[in-house]
Design an enzyme around this catalytic site. Structure first.
Site, short mmCIF file in Angstrom:
data_model
loop_
_atom_site.label_atom_id
_atom_site.label_comp_id
_atom_site.label_asym_id
_atom_site.label_seq_id
_atom_site.Cartn_x
_atom_site.Cartn_y
_atom_site.Cartn_z
N GLU A 17 0.86 -1.19 0.00
CA GLU A 17 0.00 0.00 0.00
C GLU A 17 0.89 1.24 0.00
OE1 GLU A 17 -3.58 0.07 2.37
OE2 GLU A 17 -3.07 2.07 3.08
N HIS A 78 -8.02 3.01 -3.96
CA HIS A 78 -8.92 3.22 -2.81
C HIS A 78 -9.89 4.34 -3.22
CE1 HIS A 78 -5.89 1.71 0.45
NE2 HIS A 78 -5.66 1.12 -0.71
N GLY A 109 -14.62 6.12 4.23
CA GLY A 109 -13.82 7.29 4.59
C GLY A 109 -14.30 7.84 5.92
N ASP A 110 -13.59 8.84 6.42
CA ASP A 110 -13.93 9.45 7.70
C ASP A 110 -14.39 10.88 7.50
OD1 ASP A 110 -13.42 7.40 9.61
OD2 ASP A 110 -11.29 7.62 9.15
N TYR A 144 -11.65 -4.85 9.99
CA TYR A 144 -11.01 -4.37 11.22
C TYR A 144 -10.88 -5.50 12.24
CZ TYR A 144 -12.02 -0.15 8.74
OH TYR A 144 -12.06 0.79 7.75
N LYS A 164 -21.40 -5.65 3.51
CA LYS A 164 -20.43 -5.23 2.50
C LYS A 164 -20.12 -6.37 1.53
CE LYS A 164 -17.09 -2.81 4.44
NZ LYS A 164 -15.83 -2.25 4.96
P1 FAD Z 1 -17.81 1.09 6.60
O1 FAD Z 1 -17.68 -0.28 6.06
O2 FAD Z 1 -18.96 1.92 6.13
O3 FAD Z 1 -17.81 0.97 8.19
C1 FAD Z 1 -17.88 2.11 9.05
C2 FAD Z 1 -18.69 1.76 10.29
O4 FAD Z 1 -20.05 1.49 9.93
C3 FAD Z 1 -18.22 0.50 11.02
O5 FAD Z 1 -18.43 0.71 12.39
C4 FAD Z 1 -19.12 -0.61 10.48
O6 FAD Z 1 -19.27 -1.70 11.39
C5 FAD Z 1 -20.43 0.13 10.24
N1 FAD Z 1 -21.17 -0.37 9.08
C6 FAD Z 1 -20.64 -0.81 7.91
N2 FAD Z 1 -21.61 -1.11 7.04
C7 FAD Z 1 -22.79 -0.86 7.67
C8 FAD Z 1 -24.15 -0.93 7.26
N3 FAD Z 1 -24.48 -1.33 6.04
N4 FAD Z 1 -25.10 -0.56 8.17
C9 FAD Z 1 -24.77 -0.13 9.41
N5 FAD Z 1 -23.48 -0.03 9.84
C10 FAD Z 1 -22.49 -0.38 8.98
N6 FAD Z 1 -9.54 6.14 4.54
C11 FAD Z 1 -9.35 7.10 3.59
O7 FAD Z 1 -9.83 8.23 3.75
N7 FAD Z 1 -8.61 6.85 2.45
C12 FAD Z 1 -8.06 5.63 2.21
O8 FAD Z 1 -7.42 5.43 1.19
C13 FAD Z 1 -8.25 4.58 3.19
N8 FAD Z 1 -7.72 3.35 2.99
C14 FAD Z 1 -7.99 2.35 3.91
C15 FAD Z 1 -7.47 1.06 3.67
C16 FAD Z 1 -7.70 0.04 4.59
C17 FAD Z 1 -7.17 -1.36 4.29
C18 FAD Z 1 -8.44 0.29 5.77
C19 FAD Z 1 -8.67 -0.81 6.77
C20 FAD Z 1 -8.94 1.56 6.01
C21 FAD Z 1 -8.72 2.61 5.10
N9 FAD Z 1 -9.22 3.89 5.30
C22 FAD Z 1 -9.01 4.89 4.36
C23 FAD Z 1 -9.92 4.24 6.53
C24 FAD Z 1 -11.45 4.08 6.43
O9 FAD Z 1 -11.98 4.97 5.48
C25 FAD Z 1 -12.02 4.37 7.81
O10 FAD Z 1 -11.65 3.35 8.70
C26 FAD Z 1 -13.52 4.63 7.88
O11 FAD Z 1 -13.83 5.02 9.23
C27 FAD Z 1 -14.39 3.41 7.60
O12 FAD Z 1 -14.35 3.03 6.31
P2 FAD Z 1 -15.05 1.65 5.86
O13 FAD Z 1 -14.97 1.61 4.41
O14 FAD Z 1 -14.49 0.50 6.61
O15 FAD Z 1 -16.55 1.96 6.33
#
Ligand code: FAD
Length: 286
Positions: A17, A78, A109-110, A144, A164
């Protein structure tokens, strides 16, 4: 090549990465890093995506194009969705499709204070189903091992993950962790929940003590005592910390490999020396 085909074809993948250059003017400098990384023959290189702003995103796609067309390695882009409308996602997706980029890591994303959120996507699963319905990408997702910091518990986290995967995620790349037992327990919990796509552990070798302390607190990662002692002992000696950090990461990786993981995703922090040392340490093992 689609990463899902790679997963079917070979026993394990090795991936790196990187993050794109922070400034437009630095786009050329990424070449030095990409040259070394590509010589290590990874199965794919993933490129992170900024939290908002089209300039950031363009640098991600520009870097992915270089990875594919100049260095001959499969890129994974990403793509976050919290700050974008469907039509903005369409323009990124169309640009990628035009370039023959086949793989996207779909992320939520955050929230960031200075970039407004949009209403079209709430979770990564929404982006995943949108991309799967409209385009022909291989879509991966994030997971996670020590639960996402916003999740109330492991059960709700795994439910989100299952949504997902049902939406079309064909593999999962994990958040970094320093305690392999946490990963193995999480993998078992996913399998019990019938999440049966490859779950690739993310490993971050330590080269900077302050950075790792920050990561541990942001990601909620367990900080094993054995590892803390290493950081405390060598934090003021850069080269000693590098050697110790690489050894810790290698011992983590070897333990993962003998426990039948489906790949290793290395957080390189754009440091080719890190990737080189790790690859050297496992050249007869992977
Ligand atoms: P989600 O899958 O949407 O999860 C977020 C929260 O919502 C979790 O608590 C989950 O349990 C919950 N959830 C998920 N789906 C649902 C649903 N359908 N209904 C209700 N609750 C749900 N961030 C960046 O900005 N840029 C990057 O390039 C980047 N790369 C990353 C690469 C990796 C390998 C990882 C592990 C993280 C990366 N992140 C990046 C960080 C990531 O964007 C954050 O951790 C963000 O807070 C969550 O993203 P997610 O896609 O996991 O979200």
């Amino acid at each position: 090549m689609r990463i899902s085909d790679l997963f079917k074809k070979q026993k394990r993948t090795l991936s790196f990465e990187i993050f794109p250059p922070k400034k437009e003017s630095a786009l050329a400098n990424i070449d030095e890093t990409l040259k070394v990384l590509s010589e290590l023959s990874p199965d794919f290189i993933s490129v992170t995506f900024g939290a908002g702003g089209s300039a950031n995103c363009n640098r991600t796609i520009e870097t992915a194009k270089k990875i594919k067309h100049i260095y001959g390695v499969e890129p994974v882009v990403h793509l976050t969705c919290l700050h974008y409308t469907k039509s903005e996602i369409d323009s990124f997706a169309e640009e990628m499709a035009k370039e023959g980029i086949e793989n996207i890591l779909a992320l939520r994303g955050d929230a960031t204070p200075d970039v407004p959120q949009k209403e079209d996507f709430k979770h990564a699963s929404d982006l995943t189903s949108y991309l799967k319905d409209k385009y022909d990408f291989c879509v991966l997702g994030a997971c996670y091992p020590e639960t996402h910091p916003e999740s109330a518990n492991i059960v709700s986290d795994i439910k989100g993950l299952k949504t997902k995967v049902s939406a079309g995620a064909e593999g999962l790349l994990s958040q970094l962790f320093f305690d392999n037992d946490a990963f193995f327990k999480f993998r078992d919990e996913c399998r019990i929940a019938d999440i049966d796509v490859p779950i690739i552990p993310g490993v971050m070798p330590v080269i900077n003590a302050a950075q790792i302390r920050k990561m541990v607190s942001v990601c909620n990662a367990t900080f094993p005592e054995r590892f803390q002692k290493i950081i405390n002992r060598y934090e003021n000696d850069k080269e000693a910390l590098f050697d110790a950090g690489m050894s810790y990461a290698l011992s983590q990786i070897i333990d993962l490999l003998v426990n039948d993981i489906e790949g290793i995703h290395l957080y390189t922090m754009n440091n080719p020396r890190v990737a080189k040392r790790i690859c050297e340490g496992i050249k007869n093992i992977v």
